[in-house]
Motif scaffolding. Structure first.
Motif, PDB file in Angstrom:
ATOM      1  N   GLU A 145       0.836  -1.208   0.000  1.00 44.36           N
ATOM      2  CA  GLU A 145       0.000   0.000   0.000  1.00 44.36           C
ATOM      3  C   GLU A 145       0.867   1.253   0.000  1.00 44.36           C
ATOM      4  O   GLU A 145       0.573   2.219  -0.713  1.00 44.36           O
ATOM      5  N   MET A 146       1.958   1.241   0.752  1.00 47.26           N
ATOM      6  CA  MET A 146       2.846   2.400   0.782  1.00 47.26           C
ATOM      7  C   MET A 146       3.524   2.584  -0.572  1.00 47.26           C
ATOM      8  O   MET A 146       3.680   3.725  -1.052  1.00 47.26           O
ATOM      9  N   ALA A 147       3.928   1.478  -1.194  1.00 47.77           N
ATOM     10  CA  ALA A 147       4.578   1.568  -2.504  1.00 47.77           C
ATOM     11  C   ALA A 147       3.635   2.199  -3.522  1.00 47.77           C
ATOM     12  O   ALA A 147       4.035   3.063  -4.320  1.00 47.77           O
ATOM     13  N   GLU A 148       2.365   1.801  -3.494  1.00 44.54           N
ATOM     14  CA  GLU A 148       1.393   2.344  -4.440  1.00 44.54           C
ATOM     15  C   GLU A 148       1.091   3.814  -4.145  1.00 44.54           C
ATOM     16  O   GLU A 148       0.889   4.614  -5.062  1.00 44.54           O
ATOM     17  N   ARG A 149       1.106   4.162  -2.876  1.00 41.45           N
ATOM     18  CA  ARG A 149       0.745   5.522  -2.466  1.00 41.45           C
ATOM     19  C   ARG A 149       1.866   6.528  -2.699  1.00 41.45           C
ATOM     20  O   ARG A 149       1.623   7.678  -3.080  1.00 41.45           O
ATOM     21  N   THR A 150       3.106   6.114  -2.494  1.00 48.48           N
ATOM     22  CA  THR A 150       4.228   7.056  -2.510  1.00 48.48           C
ATOM     23  C   THR A 150       5.172   6.892  -3.696  1.00 48.48           C
ATOM     24  O   THR A 150       5.991   7.773  -3.958  1.00 48.48           O
ATOM     25  N   GLY A 151       5.085   5.760  -4.384  1.00 48.35           N
ATOM     26  CA  GLY A 151       6.029   5.513  -5.477  1.00 48.35           C
ATOM     27  C   GLY A 151       7.317   4.860  -5.029  1.00 48.35           C
ATOM     28  O   GLY A 151       8.214   4.602  -5.845  1.00 48.35           O
ATOM     29  N   ALA A 152       7.448   4.557  -3.723  1.00 50.36           N
ATOM     30  CA  ALA A 152       8.622   3.818  -3.248  1.00 50.36           C
ATOM     31  C   ALA A 152       8.634   2.434  -3.886  1.00 50.36           C
ATOM     32  O   ALA A 152       7.582   1.862  -4.197  1.00 50.36           O
ATOM     33  N   VAL A 153       9.816   1.899  -4.090  1.00 52.60           N
ATOM     34  CA  VAL A 153       9.947   0.597  -4.738  1.00 52.60           C
ATOM     35  C   VAL A 153       9.863  -0.511  -3.696  1.00 52.60           C
ATOM     36  O   VAL A 153      10.607  -0.507  -2.708  1.00 52.60           O
ATOM     37  N   LEU A 154       8.957  -1.451  -3.918  1.00 57.13           N
ATOM     38  CA  LEU A 154       8.827  -2.584  -3.014  1.00 57.13           C
ATOM     39  C   LEU A 154       9.972  -3.568  -3.249  1.00 57.13           C
ATOM     40  O   LEU A 154      10.182  -4.026  -4.371  1.00 57.13           O
ATOM     41  N   VAL A 155      10.706  -3.860  -2.189  1.00 49.75           N
ATOM     42  CA  VAL A 155      11.748  -4.890  -2.249  1.00 49.75           C
ATOM     43  C   VAL A 155      11.182  -6.122  -1.547  1.00 49.75           C
ATOM     44  O   VAL A 155      11.200  -6.222  -0.319  1.00 49.75           O
ATOM     45  N   HIS A 156      10.651  -7.012  -2.351  1.00 49.44           N
ATOM     46  CA  HIS A 156       9.972  -8.189  -1.805  1.00 49.44           C
ATOM     47  C   HIS A 156      10.994  -9.128  -1.167  1.00 49.44           C
ATOM     48  O   HIS A 156      12.111  -9.273  -1.669  1.00 49.44           O
ATOM     49  N   PRO A 157      10.637  -9.786  -0.067  1.00 43.66           N
ATOM     50  CA  PRO A 157      11.619 -10.657   0.590  1.00 43.66           C
ATOM     51  C   PRO A 157      12.005 -11.892  -0.217  1.00 43.66           C
ATOM     52  O   PRO A 157      13.077 -12.461   0.018  1.00 43.66           O
ATOM     53  N   PHE A 158      11.154 -12.317  -1.165  1.00 40.13           N
ATOM     54  CA  PHE A 158      11.503 -13.528  -1.912  1.00 40.13           C
ATOM     55  C   PHE A 158      10.913 -13.597  -3.319  1.00 40.13           C
ATOM     56  O   PHE A 158      11.424 -14.323  -4.161  1.00 40.13           O
ATOM     57  N   ASP A 159       9.880 -12.823  -3.622  1.00 41.86           N
ATOM     58  CA  ASP A 159       9.163 -13.018  -4.880  1.00 41.86           C
ATOM     59  C   ASP A 159       9.584 -12.030  -5.963  1.00 41.86           C
ATOM     60  O   ASP A 159       8.777 -11.247  -6.457  1.00 41.86           O
ATOM     61  N   HIS A 160      10.852 -12.073  -6.331  1.00 47.32           N
ATOM     62  CA  HIS A 160      11.363 -11.241  -7.428  1.00 47.32           C
ATOM     63  C   HIS A 160      12.613 -11.902  -7.994  1.00 47.32           C
ATOM     64  O   HIS A 160      13.435 -12.449  -7.249  1.00 47.32           O
ATOM     65  N   VAL A 161      12.769 -11.817  -9.306  1.00 45.49           N
ATOM     66  CA  VAL A 161      13.901 -12.509  -9.945  1.00 45.49           C
ATOM     67  C   VAL A 161      15.249 -11.978  -9.468  1.00 45.49           C
ATOM     68  O   VAL A 161      16.215 -12.742  -9.346  1.00 45.49           O
ATOM     69  N   ASP A 162      15.344 -10.673  -9.186  1.00 46.34           N
ATOM     70  CA  ASP A 162      16.616 -10.127  -8.716  1.00 46.34           C
ATOM     71  C   ASP A 162      16.967 -10.670  -7.338  1.00 46.34           C
ATOM     72  O   ASP A 162      18.137 -10.931  -7.029  1.00 46.34           O
ATOM     73  N   VAL A 163      15.956 -10.811  -6.481  1.00 51.68           N
ATOM     74  CA  VAL A 163      16.187 -11.364  -5.149  1.00 51.68           C
ATOM     75  C   VAL A 163      16.650 -12.816  -5.260  1.00 51.68           C
ATOM     76  O   VAL A 163      17.614 -13.239  -4.612  1.00 51.68           O
ATOM     77  N   VAL A 164      15.979 -13.591  -6.101  1.00 49.89           N
ATOM     78  CA  VAL A 164      16.375 -14.987  -6.296  1.00 49.89           C
ATOM     79  C   VAL A 164      17.789 -15.075  -6.867  1.00 49.89           C
ATOM     80  O   VAL A 164      18.593 -15.919  -6.444  1.00 49.89           O
TER      81      VAL A 164
END
Length: 415
Positions: A145-164
């Motif tokens: 919700e904060m990412a959508e509201r402010t434009g901050a980038v969500l750094v997901h704990p596990f569900d992103h190819v860069d994280v993997v």
């Protein structure tokens, strides 16, 4: 008419080039943590068991690998908007440290009741901490919700190819450090670490190496077995485990496909298994590990002959609240038969308590604490209850102490 630019499709799986690039980015950021042989576990398995000590990593866990990879690939404009994350503690510290190294601000949503040392460390790295909900999943909703509201980038704990891709660097290290490894065990929550290691193991298999990969989840927070059976991520209705670092109610979409295709088995361990593993790691390996980080060792101890050696157990993190560690170690001692709590009703007359304690002493149990209770409703008017805490030498000795008291006529209630 100008055709709008299209956003490039993000690949579902980081390929070899992605993983190599991530490892290169991490060269001067992460430590190449040691791999040490553990004799006690090796004796159980009947062959070498090695511990990959990621609990000694910067910020106390493997999470810096994925967090730094993800944030380092953001554009200057994206970093200027800041990053936001959700975590029970380890990802929080990884994101906070990575953001400070890369010059961007971070906000982290953590569950209410998150371990105080993890909260303090996250703040010390410069992140703003907000407490929301009782689980990582609830905190993640607030982060989105904060990412959508402010434009901050969500750094997901596990569900992103860069994280993997970042977590895959740990797998590459393991395969280099133990080149003859036949089994690798990895703690598993959302699946980012397991998926990253799985891609490196898959590449090793293509090169001719025979390596079995096993994910390990806490039995009371195991989302992968049902999800794999269903063929897609399935959310758990409830979770309850001391291993907060892997208490994730639903597998990530990106890691799920990788785990499904490349992981040989998912095992589950009980809270007692986790407690025993923590005791062994502290006593026999001199390593402080958090409950989630001990899951791989717990699986080895629970079924040692199930894993072909050489075995590598990944210790994913060491961020544990000392108060939690105290409770868990006590739980582990109970599970190992080395700590006994019991209640005995005795007659309320002089000499009875002394007789009871003399009997306990004759059984070679060490008295830690005794409490005399006179106001329990279940007692007769001429009785008192004695609560004892004893140190014993293992399961057989514990059973012998209980048998000794019962043979003497005492009604023993074991807590």
């Amino acid at each position: 008419m100008t055709t709008p630019a299209t956003t490039p499709t993000v690949p579902a799986v980081p390929d070899a080039a992605d993983r190599a690039a991530a490892r290169a980015r991490l060269t001067d950021v992460v430590r190449r943590t040691p791999v040490v042989r553990n004799r006690a576990l090796s004796d159980l398995v009947g062959g070498d068991v090695w511990l990959k000590c990621e609990n000694l990593q910067r910020a106390g866990s493997f999470k810096i690998r994925g967090a730094y990879t993800r944030i380092s690939r953001l554009s200057e404009a994206e970093r200027a908007r800041g990053v936001v994350a959700a975590s029970a503690g380890n990802h929080a510290q990884g994101v906070a440290l990575a953001a400070s190294l890369l010059g961007t601000r971070a906000t982290v949503f953590m569950p209410v009741g998150a371990a105080l040392p993890k909260v303090a460390a996250t703040k010390a790295y410069g992140a703003t901490v907000e407490h929301v909900g009782r689980s990582v999943d609830e905190a993640l909703v607030a982060a989105r919700e904060m990412a959508e509201r402010t434009g901050a980038v969500l750094v997901h704990p596990f569900d992103h190819v860069d994280v993997v891709a970042g977590q895959a660097s740990l797998g590459a290290e393991v395969l280099e450090q133990v080149p003859d490894a036949r089994t690798v065990l990895v703690c598993t929550g959302g699946g980012g670490l397991l998926a990253g290691i799985a891609l490196e193991v898959a590449a090793a298999r293509d090169a001719g190496r025979a390596v079995r990969l096993v994910g390990v989840q806490a039995a009371s927070a195991a989302a992968y077995p049902a999800s794999l059976a269903a063929g897609h991520p399935v959310a758990l209705e409830r979770m309850s485990t001391m291993a907060d670092g892997i208490a994730v109610g639903r597998p990530g979409q990106v890691p799920f496909g990788i785990v499904r295709d490349h992981v040989d088995d998912i095992r589950t361990v009980t809270e007692e298994d986790l407690s025993r593993a923590l005791v062994l790691l502290l006593e026999r390996a001199k390593l402080v590990v958090e409950p989630a980080g001990a899951a791989a060792v717990a699986a080895v101890m629970a079924d040692p002959r199930a894993f072909e050696p050489p075995v590598v157990a990944v210790l994913s993190g060491g961020n544990v609240d000392p108060l939690v560690l105290h409770r868990v170690l006590r739980h582990g001692l109970v599970a190992a038969g080395r700590y006994l709590q019991l209640r005995v009703a005795i007659a309320d007359r002089p000499g009875e308590l002394g007789h009871l304690l003399e009997l306990v002493g004759s059984s070679d149990a060490n008295l830690v604490e005794v409490e005399h209770r006179r106001t329990e409703a279940r007692l007769h008017v001429d009785e008192v209850e004695v609560a004892l805490q004893l140190e014993t030498r293992g399961g057989e000795h514990r059973d012998a102490v209980i048998a000794c008291l019962r043979e003497a006529g005492y009604a023993v209630q074991v807590d």
